[in-house]
Design an enzyme around this catalytic site. Structure first.
Site, PDB file in Angstrom:
ATOM      1  N   TYR A  65       0.813  -1.222   0.000  1.00 19.81           N
ATOM      2  CA  TYR A  65       0.000   0.000   0.000  1.00 19.81           C
ATOM      3  C   TYR A  65       0.843   1.268   0.000  1.00 19.81           C
ATOM      4  CZ  TYR A  65      -3.929  -3.104   0.795  1.00 19.81           C
ATOM      5  OH  TYR A  65      -4.870  -4.100   0.651  1.00 19.81           O
ATOM      6  N   GLY A  66       1.746   1.403   0.970  1.00 21.87           N
ATOM      7  CA  GLY A  66       2.540   2.622   1.041  1.00 21.87           C
ATOM      8  C   GLY A  66       3.428   2.802  -0.162  1.00 21.87           C
ATOM      9  N   GLU A  85      10.615  -5.623  -5.568  1.00 24.14           N
ATOM     10  CA  GLU A  85       9.645  -6.516  -4.930  1.00 24.14           C
ATOM     11  C   GLU A  85      10.259  -7.893  -4.729  1.00 24.14           C
ATOM     12  OE1 GLU A  85       7.100  -8.529  -3.134  1.00 24.14           O
ATOM     13  OE2 GLU A  85       6.525  -6.425  -3.510  1.00 24.14           O
ATOM     14  N   GLY A 164      -8.555  -9.911   3.207  1.00 25.94           N
ATOM     15  CA  GLY A 164      -9.978  -9.986   2.902  1.00 25.94           C
ATOM     16  C   GLY A 164     -10.544  -8.728   2.296  1.00 25.94           C
ATOM     17  N   MET A 166     -11.144  -5.813   3.639  1.00 26.04           N
ATOM     18  CA  MET A 166     -11.986  -4.950   4.473  1.00 26.04           C
ATOM     19  C   MET A 166     -11.337  -3.587   4.628  1.00 26.04           C
ATOM     20  SD  MET A 166     -13.601  -7.403   7.419  1.00 26.04           S
ATOM     21  CE  MET A 166     -14.880  -6.233   7.859  1.00 26.04           C
ATOM     22  N   GLU A 403     -14.637  -8.660  13.199  1.00 26.32           N
ATOM     23  CA  GLU A 403     -15.173  -9.020  11.895  1.00 26.32           C
ATOM     24  C   GLU A 403     -16.036 -10.266  12.043  1.00 26.32           C
ATOM     25  OE1 GLU A 403     -12.163  -9.933   9.090  1.00 26.32           O
ATOM     26  OE2 GLU A 403     -10.962  -8.148   9.514  1.00 26.32           O
ATOM     27  N   HIS A 488      -2.128  -8.234  10.723  1.00 25.41           N
ATOM     28  CA  HIS A 488      -2.019  -6.773  10.660  1.00 25.41           C
ATOM     29  C   HIS A 488      -0.784  -6.257  11.382  1.00 25.41           C
ATOM     30  CE1 HIS A 488      -6.729  -6.891  10.595  1.00 25.41           C
ATOM     31  NE2 HIS A 488      -6.215  -7.216   9.421  1.00 25.41           N
ATOM     32  N   ASN A 526      -9.209  -2.739  10.680  1.00 26.25           N
ATOM     33  CA  ASN A 526      -8.263  -3.208   9.666  1.00 26.25           C
ATOM     34  C   ASN A 526      -7.440  -2.030   9.164  1.00 26.25           C
ATOM     35  OD1 ASN A 526     -10.875  -4.702   9.723  1.00 26.25           O
ATOM     36  ND2 ASN A 526      -9.686  -6.160   8.529  1.00 26.25           N
TER      37      ASN A 526
END
Length: 547
Positions: A65-66, A85, A164, A166, A403, A488, A526
């Site tokens: 994400y970052g 990567e 997932g 979320m 969840e 997480h 999340n």
């Protein structure tokens, strides 16, 4: 019905052994029906392995994400970017015509350099479910660190490949405890909306939810929560909800309704490959070297940084070592990857001026799992979407958000399953062990007890109200709580401590942290929307002031 009657009822004529053999995996689901359709490949990002001696204006370590936010915004500002990567590109179908392995049948694609699967649920009805697999640079890393297993995505797209989806924005009243040095007004006014738009976040259609067979389990979760006085909330996700409705109608190949989640999703999920990285590709200024791993970053004699990179084969071996230079380096290898690399670089003298806060403030976002055995009149459905869409919010009163998670075994289980996020105060530290030449984490299994206690504020009350019990066959013999893992990981290079308030690393200008390592251990929900929004905030400031 309770757990004892679940086993005695013979599962409506399905024997215990046939049940296990038929599911293959506790996360398995219904098999695809009909001929396999062509897989829509993720948007390709400009590729080509980085060459030895290359000079890169901006090098981003990681494609989660970052890192994806940083790459896109830098490219839009006119900066050439190369992303490194460690995992595979995941853009080519395998022999079965699918890019990702189905959760019911883990194979070489499923795990990162393991020879045996390590699923979050290790047992079902007394039978172990893990199996041998060929060693391969697969998509899911179950990394064992100091008393905790940390699940991480490996490949272009990072954690977006295996979560997932979320996509939860924390309640504003909780934000001060998440990122105390960040202005909440700017986050909720600008950066959370920007992140949600960039990620393609949407919420399930409530009307469709009420009748969808694949969400019977969530409706049972809602009934039990509300009968016990807990708020039940719909939770946004990055899944294509229109596609899921087509899956339910039988007009497209199934993906969420085939249980695909743990080892990638072949169709409907909007991973970073389809959002931020696709937009980065469109700029023509972003290149990715997959199966490459950064091993060293140090100041270069002529300015900038010397970066040493190992090229890997699919067995995890090094096939080449490359040295390049970069004007700026963005650490975005995930909380664990970034923290481990920085701790080692500081301890071994490659980056000696890094702050002493490096490695500190790591947490598990309070993750703990449990299952409940329901009565016969509360069936949760044989067909369950692997994409959760709702939760139980007891954060203010009990320090837990849960969840309502799927347990898609392919037959009726009369079971409710939950992943709780709790206000666990315990924080661990990464440190360098010179004798072993490894970075270690000092997490202690006993530190999960606060998470269990907080989750109990929800599920003890539900069990008392419904006359139900906890499942004891999911995490080992007679073990109720999944307190051995986290999905997480957060912290290790905490914002405004190990870095300045925008992720600049102290002591080494031109080095930045821009991933979940910045967040001190907990987001109350999340975390990936918060990681994305914080990256949007930080990179905007860096582009405006540092370039």
């Amino acid at each position: 019905m309770n757990q004892n009657s679940l086993q005695g009822n013979d599962m409506r004529g399905v024997s215990r052994r046939r049940f296990i053999a038929g599911t293959g995996s506790v996360f398995g689901a219904v098999a695809l029906t009909g001929p396999a359709a062509a897989i829509p490949a993720p948007a390709a990002v400009a590729a080509g392995p980085i060459t030895p001696g290359a000079h890169v204006p901006a090098l981003v370590i990681g494609t989660g994400y970052g890192g994806s936010v940083a790459a896109l915004r830098l490219a839009q500002a006119g900066v050439d970017v190369h992303m490194i990567e460690m995992g595979m590109a995941w853009d080519t179908p395998g022999p079965d015509g699918r890019i990702f392995a189905n959760t019911t049948s883990p194979d070489h694609r499923s795990y990162w350099l393991r020879t045996r699967t390590k699923q979050p649920l290790s047992n079902f009805l007394g039978f172990p479910i893990d199996r041998e697999v060929p060693r391969y640079t697969g998509i899911l890393d179950a990394e064992e660190l100091g008393g905790i297993t940390v699940y991480q995505g490996r490949g272009v797209g990072g954690g977006s490949l295996v979560n997932g989806g979320m996509a939860v924005t924390p309640r504003r009243e909780n934000f001060g405890a998440v990122l105390p040095s960040v202005d909440a007004d700017e986050m909720y006014g600008t950066y959370y909306p920007r992140a949600n738009a960039g990620l393609g976040v949407a919420t399930v259609d409530p009307a469709w939810f009420e009748t969808a067979e694949c969400y019977r389990y969530a409706r049972v979760g809602r009934k039990h929560a509300q009968r016990s006085g807990f708020p039940f909330v719909f939770v946004p996700d990055v899944y294509d909800w229109a596609y899921m409705q087509q899956e339910a109608a039988g007009t497209v190949p199934r993906s969420a309704l085939a249980g695909e989640i743990l080892y990638g999703n072949n169709y409907g999920k909007k991973s970073l490959q389809k959002t931020y990285l696709a937009r980065a590709s469109a700029t023509g200024k972003v290149h990715i070297s997959a199966l490459h791993k950064v091993t060293s970053v140090s100041p270069a004699a002529g300015g900038g940084y010397t970066v040493v990179i190992d090229q890997l084969d699919t067995g995890g071996g090094t096939t080449a070592t490359k040295t390049v230079t970069a004007d700026r380096v963005f650490f975005a290898a995930g909380s664990v990857g970034t923290s481990k690399l920085l701790v080692r670089l500081k301890a071994t003298g490659a980056l000696p001026r890094l702050d002493d806060e490096i490695g500190k403030g790591w947490g598990d976002n309070g993750n703990v799992m449990c299952g409940r055995a329901n009565h016969m009149w509360d069936p949760t459905g044989s067909l369950q979407s692997s994409i959760p869409c709702a939760g139980i919010d007891n954060w203010a009163a009990g320090g837990a958000f849960a969840e309502v998670a799927p347990l898609p075994t392919g037959i009726e289980t009369y079971a409710s399953f939950y992943l709780s996020i709790t206000r666990n105060p315990n924080r661990a530290q990464f440190s360098w062990n010179a004798a072993s030449g490894r970075v270690e984490l000092n997490w202690q299994t006993a530190w999960k007890q606060p998470s269990i206690d907080m989750a109990r504020t929800i599920f003890d009350k539900i069990n008392a109200k419904e006359g139900t019990i906890y499942r004891t066959d999911l995490f080992g013999t007679y073990k109720i709580w999944g307190d051995h893992l986290t999905y997480h990981p957060l912290g290790g290079a905490v914002l405004n401590r190990a870095t300045d308030n925008y992720g600049r690393l102290h002591g080494h200008p031109g080095l930045y942290v821009i991933d979940g390592a910045l967040i001190p251990g907990n987001t109350s929900v999340n975390p990936f929307v918060t990681i994305t929004a914080l990256a949007e905030r930080n990179i905007e400031k860096i582009i405006a002031t540092d370039l």
